[in-house]
Write a protein that holds these residues in place. Structure first.
Motif, PDB file in Angstrom:
ATOM      1  N   ALA A  42       0.831  -1.198   0.000  1.00 57.19           N
ATOM      2  CA  ALA A  42       0.000   0.000   0.000  1.00 57.19           C
ATOM      3  C   ALA A  42       0.870   1.254   0.000  1.00 57.19           C
ATOM      4  CB  ALA A  42      -0.933   0.000   1.208  1.00 57.19           C
ATOM      5  N   GLU A  43       1.942   1.250   0.803  1.00 60.01           N
ATOM      6  CA  GLU A  43       2.850   2.394   0.849  1.00 60.01           C
ATOM      7  C   GLU A  43       3.535   2.598  -0.498  1.00 60.01           C
ATOM      8  OE1 GLU A  43       6.647   4.111   3.395  1.00 60.01           O
ATOM      9  OE2 GLU A  43       6.007   2.034   3.686  1.00 60.01           O
ATOM     10  N   LEU A  44       3.979   1.522  -1.121  1.00 60.56           N
ATOM     11  CA  LEU A  44       4.633   1.601  -2.423  1.00 60.56           C
ATOM     12  C   LEU A  44       3.685   2.186  -3.470  1.00 60.56           C
ATOM     13  CD1 LEU A  44       7.089   1.033  -4.202  1.00 60.56           C
ATOM     14  CD2 LEU A  44       6.226  -1.283  -4.506  1.00 60.56           C
ATOM     15  N   LYS A  45       2.436   1.744  -3.448  1.00 63.24           N
ATOM     16  CA  LYS A  45       1.440   2.250  -4.390  1.00 63.24           C
ATOM     17  C   LYS A  45       1.247   3.753  -4.203  1.00 63.24           C
ATOM     18  CE  LYS A  45      -3.292   1.411  -5.902  1.00 63.24           C
ATOM     19  NZ  LYS A  45      -4.503   0.623  -5.694  1.00 63.24           N
ATOM     20  N   GLU A  46       1.152   4.196  -2.949  1.00 62.63           N
ATOM     21  CA  GLU A  46       0.971   5.618  -2.653  1.00 62.63           C
ATOM     22  C   GLU A  46       2.194   6.426  -3.093  1.00 62.63           C
ATOM     23  OE1 GLU A  46      -0.297   9.305  -1.416  1.00 62.63           O
ATOM     24  OE2 GLU A  46      -1.448   7.480  -1.804  1.00 62.63           O
ATOM     25  N   LEU A  47       3.385   5.906  -2.843  1.00 63.75           N
ATOM     26  CA  LEU A  47       4.610   6.607  -3.238  1.00 63.75           C
ATOM     27  C   LEU A  47       4.729   6.720  -4.757  1.00 63.75           C
ATOM     28  CD1 LEU A  47       7.146   5.113  -0.681  1.00 63.75           C
ATOM     29  CD2 LEU A  47       6.260   7.451  -0.735  1.00 63.75           C
ATOM     30  N   ARG A  48       4.341   5.685  -5.466  1.00 67.21           N
ATOM     31  CA  ARG A  48       4.367   5.740  -6.933  1.00 67.21           C
ATOM     32  C   ARG A  48       3.387   6.777  -7.466  1.00 67.21           C
ATOM     33  NH1 ARG A  48       4.916  -0.705  -8.307  1.00 67.21           N
ATOM     34  NH2 ARG A  48       7.166  -0.802  -8.042  1.00 67.21           N
ATOM     35  N   ARG A  49       2.199   6.837  -6.849  1.00 64.30           N
ATOM     36  CA  ARG A  49       1.196   7.820  -7.263  1.00 64.30           C
ATOM     37  C   ARG A  49       1.724   9.230  -7.030  1.00 64.30           C
ATOM     38  NH1 ARG A  49      -1.908  11.288  -5.179  1.00 64.30           N
ATOM     39  NH2 ARG A  49      -1.441  10.681  -3.051  1.00 64.30           N
ATOM     40  N   ARG A  50       2.318   9.472  -5.868  1.00 65.55           N
ATOM     41  CA  ARG A  50       2.857  10.797  -5.537  1.00 65.55           C
ATOM     42  C   ARG A  50       4.012  11.165  -6.479  1.00 65.55           C
ATOM     43  NH1 ARG A  50       2.201  15.718  -4.592  1.00 65.55           N
ATOM     44  NH2 ARG A  50       3.647  16.688  -3.180  1.00 65.55           N
ATOM     45  N   ASN A  51       4.848  10.199  -6.800  1.00 64.60           N
ATOM     46  CA  ASN A  51       5.953  10.428  -7.720  1.00 64.60           C
ATOM     47  C   ASN A  51       5.435  10.854  -9.095  1.00 64.60           C
ATOM     48  OD1 ASN A  51       8.682  10.511  -8.430  1.00 64.60           O
ATOM     49  ND2 ASN A  51       8.589   8.447  -9.271  1.00 64.60           N
TER      50      ASN A  51
END
Length: 99
Positions: A64-73
């Motif tokens: 979930a954290e990885l998905k959020e970080l990719r979206r923010r990136n």
């Protein structure tokens, strides 16, 4: 539908801890506990994956954290691309500095 496990979660946790802390092979610990060696080996692998001790699928919270970080990136890259575009200034607009 899978049948319920005859082993309680507490028993599984204790068996995994015993297998990890023991200097004995997993198969030997499994025999002592009267558990199929492959069953205990599966529990140990699952425990290692969940606690980051073994490579494998990411735990749910990290996914979930990885998905959020990719979206923010992605958002930041779009903002950066927009800011890099040349800005057009109109002639004759008061305060623009151009006449």
């Amino acid at each position: 539908m899978a049948r319920p496990s005859p082993y309680s979660p507490e028993f599984r946790d204790e068996a995994v801890q015993l297998a990890l802390k023991s200097n004995k092979p997993v198969a030997h610990v499994a025999r002592e506990l009267n558990v199929n060696p492959e069953t205990l080996r599966t529990w140990v692998r699952q425990h290692e994956r969940e606690h980051g001790l073994r490579d494998g699928p990411l735990p749910v919270d990290e996914r979930a954290e990885l998905k959020e970080l990719r979206r923010r990136n992605r958002e930041l890259e779009q903002e950066n691309a927009f800011l890099k575009k040349p800005q057009r200034t109109s002639r004759g607009i008061p305060g623009s500095g151009k006449v």
